[in-house]
Design an enzyme around this catalytic site. Structure first.
Site, PDB file in Angstrom:
ATOM      1  N   ARG A   1       0.923  -1.409   0.081  1.00 55.01           N
ATOM      2  CA  ARG A   1      -0.008  -0.249   0.032  1.00 55.01           C
ATOM      3  C   ARG A   1       0.929   1.325   0.064  1.00 55.01           C
ATOM      4  NH1 ARG A   1      -2.964  -3.879  -0.596  1.00 55.01           N
ATOM      5  NH2 ARG A   1      -4.956  -4.032   0.583  1.00 55.01           N
TER       6      ARG A   1
ATOM      7  N   SER B   1     -10.620   2.091   3.316  1.00 52.74           N
ATOM      8  CA  SER B   1      -9.958   1.601   4.513  1.00 52.74           C
ATOM      9  C   SER B   1      -9.135   2.743   5.221  1.00 52.74           C
ATOM     10  CB  SER B   1      -8.678   0.780   4.308  1.00 52.74           C
ATOM     11  OG  SER B   1      -9.383  -0.434   3.551  1.00 52.74           O
TER      12      SER B   1
ATOM     13  N   GLU C   1      -4.162   5.704   6.030  1.00 49.22           N
ATOM     14  CA  GLU C   1      -3.969   5.593   4.780  1.00 49.22           C
ATOM     15  C   GLU C   1      -4.541   6.524   3.699  1.00 49.22           C
ATOM     16  OE1 GLU C   1      -4.005   1.029   3.598  1.00 49.22           O
ATOM     17  OE2 GLU C   1      -5.829   1.773   2.695  1.00 49.22           O
TER      18      GLU C   1
HETATM   19  P1  NAP Z   1     -10.786  -9.524   5.242  1.00 54.73           P
HETATM   20  O1  NAP Z   1     -11.036 -10.709   4.396  1.00 54.73           O
HETATM   21  O2  NAP Z   1     -11.455  -9.147   6.433  1.00 54.73           O
HETATM   22  O3  NAP Z   1      -9.120  -9.679   5.804  1.00 54.73           O
HETATM   23  C1  NAP Z   1      -8.776  -8.700   6.784  1.00 54.73           C
HETATM   24  C2  NAP Z   1      -7.577  -8.172   6.518  1.00 54.73           C
HETATM   25  O4  NAP Z   1      -6.512  -9.674   6.660  1.00 54.73           O
HETATM   26  C3  NAP Z   1      -7.143  -7.660   5.372  1.00 54.73           C
HETATM   27  O5  NAP Z   1      -6.905  -6.479   5.477  1.00 54.73           O
HETATM   28  C4  NAP Z   1      -6.108  -8.641   4.628  1.00 54.73           C
HETATM   29  O6  NAP Z   1      -5.026  -7.715   4.370  1.00 54.73           O
HETATM   30  C5  NAP Z   1      -5.775  -9.517   5.651  1.00 54.73           C
HETATM   31  N1  NAP Z   1      -5.742 -10.725   4.790  1.00 54.73           N
HETATM   32  C6  NAP Z   1      -6.966 -11.864   4.746  1.00 54.73           C
HETATM   33  N2  NAP Z   1      -6.760 -12.806   4.214  1.00 54.73           N
HETATM   34  C7  NAP Z   1      -5.329 -12.956   3.979  1.00 54.73           C
HETATM   35  C8  NAP Z   1      -4.400 -13.888   3.336  1.00 54.73           C
HETATM   36  N3  NAP Z   1      -4.688 -15.075   3.099  1.00 54.73           N
HETATM   37  N4  NAP Z   1      -3.006 -13.380   3.461  1.00 54.73           N
HETATM   38  C9  NAP Z   1      -2.674 -11.973   3.653  1.00 54.73           C
HETATM   39  N5  NAP Z   1      -3.522 -11.300   4.201  1.00 54.73           N
HETATM   40  C10 NAP Z   1      -4.748 -11.673   4.400  1.00 54.73           C
HETATM   41  O7  NAP Z   1     -10.697  -8.139   4.398  1.00 54.73           O
HETATM   42  P2  NAP Z   1     -11.800  -6.986   4.140  1.00 54.73           P
HETATM   43  O8  NAP Z   1     -11.252  -5.641   4.981  1.00 54.73           O
HETATM   44  O9  NAP Z   1     -13.032  -7.288   3.605  1.00 54.73           O
HETATM   45  O10 NAP Z   1     -10.986  -6.595   2.815  1.00 54.73           O
HETATM   46  C11 NAP Z   1     -11.068  -7.445   1.645  1.00 54.73           C
HETATM   47  C12 NAP Z   1      -9.729  -7.119   0.781  1.00 54.73           C
HETATM   48  O11 NAP Z   1     -10.152  -5.694   0.049  1.00 54.73           O
HETATM   49  C13 NAP Z   1      -8.718  -7.135   1.538  1.00 54.73           C
HETATM   50  O12 NAP Z   1      -7.544  -7.492   0.578  1.00 54.73           O
HETATM   51  C14 NAP Z   1      -8.373  -5.450   1.673  1.00 54.73           C
HETATM   52  O13 NAP Z   1      -6.860  -5.169   1.870  1.00 54.73           O
HETATM   53  C15 NAP Z   1      -8.765  -4.923   0.651  1.00 54.73           C
HETATM   54  N6  NAP Z   1      -9.224  -3.427   0.640  1.00 54.73           N
HETATM   55  C16 NAP Z   1      -8.467  -2.581  -0.130  1.00 54.73           C
HETATM   56  C17 NAP Z   1      -8.706  -1.208  -0.008  1.00 54.73           C
HETATM   57  C18 NAP Z   1      -7.734  -0.393  -0.565  1.00 54.73           C
HETATM   58  O14 NAP Z   1      -7.169  -0.521  -1.294  1.00 54.73           O
HETATM   59  N7  NAP Z   1      -7.757   0.741  -0.236  1.00 54.73           N
HETATM   60  C19 NAP Z   1      -9.804  -0.764   0.719  1.00 54.73           C
HETATM   61  C20 NAP Z   1     -10.729  -1.928   1.154  1.00 54.73           C
HETATM   62  C21 NAP Z   1     -10.407  -3.148   1.065  1.00 54.73           C
HETATM   63  P3  NAP Z   1      -4.707  -6.918   3.007  1.00 54.73           P
HETATM   64  O15 NAP Z   1      -5.168  -5.552   3.101  1.00 54.73           O
HETATM   65  O16 NAP Z   1      -3.230  -6.906   2.881  1.00 54.73           O
HETATM   66  O17 NAP Z   1      -5.153  -7.748   1.680  1.00 54.73           O
END
Ligand code: NAP
Length: 354
Positions: free
Chosen positions: A177, A253, A350
């Site tokens: 990020r 986020s 962020e």
């Molecule tokens: P989630 O599935 O509830 O997971 C919570 C966090 O755990 C996420 O932030 C994700 O990190 C991490 N995670 C989950 N599974 C993983 C794995 N197998 N290996 C490594 N890290 C893992 O996540 P959520 O909040 O519903 O979001 C789903 C995805 O959308 C995530 O990847 C999240 O980052 C992404 N997202 C991105 C943005 C943005 O770019 N601004 C905004 C909203 C959501 P990571 O964040 O590193 O993936």
């Protein structure tokens, strides 16, 4: 008030003084810019940057304002990037790869959908991320185990004097990020177009448990799922957990997931057995920031100022109406303090704060 400004012999129509920015940021924060303009071509953008540079004014480039927390007044020039256009490179590289270029002002999700309709995969896990193409490299947007650093081939940007630069992926210093553009905030080149290396052959990326589970639940043969099907599932997952800024103002986020050492992780697991964390490179661990915020009791809070935390996702700060930059940042500071007191972990904001 609209003015026409002369610069380098060009005229810059549409440059405004004291512009209200409320509708130009998805958090809906009331703020004003000393100067404001929209750039529809690279030439217009170049002239605007040179104009600001000659006057020593700071420049804030914005796309859809989806990753922005605005204070009450920006003292320089806010430029809204409206460059449009998509192109598939005529002479494709060997193999299944294809190079696809999009102008910085293209809506990100429209572009992702278009690449899939053309038959090119690689961006499907990044479906429905708000914002535009030019904003995506700034924080190396990522979701469901994919990030754009993995598919970005090169990009074009203008420096703050309006001169064109061409950067390869390795020049962008991408990290989790993060990128050169984020670190240089305020002095960063302004991205004008981005080229992605996509594929004609679809290989699903289903490393993340919620996405894999959705594929397995919806399709009898998960291994033969299509890129369009993955996109549809990602859209469903996001719609179920994240608020649409058109209905509830937010900037996605609000905090990054903190990364800690193995030793710190071991102590946290000992003291807080339910903590959610994932191993990352360098024997470090990434903590799920949403879990930390929720554990401190902030999920769903709604303050009298209008600032709040989304009831379905503790990582998303929202504006229920009436919040300003100060009330959002004050809530964020209380969350950071509570998480630090309980877990000894510092959350970083962020979105860009300007
Ligand atoms: P989630 O599935 O509830 O997971 C919570 C966090 O755990 C996420 O932030 C994700 O990190 C991490 N995670 C989950 N599974 C993983 C794995 N197998 N290996 C490594 N890290 C893992 O996540 P959520 O909040 O519903 O979001 C789903 C995805 O959308 C995530 O990847 C999240 O980052 C992404 N997202 C991105 C943005 C943005 O770019 N601004 C905004 C909203 C959501 P990571 O964040 O590193 O993936």
């Amino acid at each position: 008030m609209t003015a026409v400004v002369a610069c380098h012999g060009d005229r810059v129509p549409g440059l405004r003084r004291d512009q209200d920015l409320t509708r130009f940021n998805t958090l809906g924060l009331p703020a004003r810019a000393a100067w404001f303009a929209q750039a529809y071509t690279q030439e217009q953008l170049s002239v605007l940057l040179a104009w600001a540079s000659e006057r020593g004014l700071p420049v804030l480039p914005i796309g859809e304002g989806s990753n922005l927390v605005l204070h009450s007044r920006y003292p320089g020039l806010v430029v809204r990037i409206r460059l449009r256009g998509r192109r598939v490179q005529a002479a494709p590289p060997a193999g299944d790869s294809v190079l696809v270029t999009a102008a910085a002002g293209e809506n990100w999700d429209d572009f992702v959908r278009w690449t899939l309709v053309q038959g090119y995969s690689g961006l499907e896990n990044l479906s429905l991320i708000p914002g535009c193409v030019g904003g995506a490299p700034v924080q190396n947007v990522g979701a469901y185990g994919m990030e754009i650093a993995r598919v970005l081939h090169q990009l074009t940007a203008l420096d703050l004097q309006g001169t064109e630069l061409r950067l390869q992926a390795e020049d962008c210093q991408f990290a989790y990020r993060d990128s050169l553009f984020k670190r240089l905030a305020g002095a960063s080149p302004v991205i004008t177009r981005v080229t992605f290396r996509l594929s004609r052959r679809f290989v699903p990326c289903l490393d993340y448990a919620p996405l894999r589970a959705a594929v397995e639940n919806n399709y009898a043969a998960p291994d033969s799922v299509s890129a369009h099907q993955v996109r549809a599932l990602v859209c469903d997952l996001r719609r179920n957990r994240l608020p649409d800024p058109a209905h509830l103002a937010n900037a996605g986020s609000f905090f990054g997931n903190p990364v800690v050492t193995a030793q710190e992780h071991a102590c946290l697991v000992r003291d807080h057995p339910g903590i959610v964390a994932f191993p990352v490179a360098g024997q470090r661990w990434k903590l799920a920031a949403a879990w930390l915020v929720e554990a401190c009791g902030f999920k769903g809070v709604r303050e009298s100022s209008g600032a709040g935390v989304y009831h379905r996702h503790a990582l998303v700060l929202v504006n229920h109406g009436g919040a300003n930059g100060e009330s959002i940042l004050s809530l964020a500071a209380r969350i950071q303090k509570a998480v630090h007191q309980r877990f000894g972990v510092q959350l970083q904001i962020e979105p860009r704060v300007s």
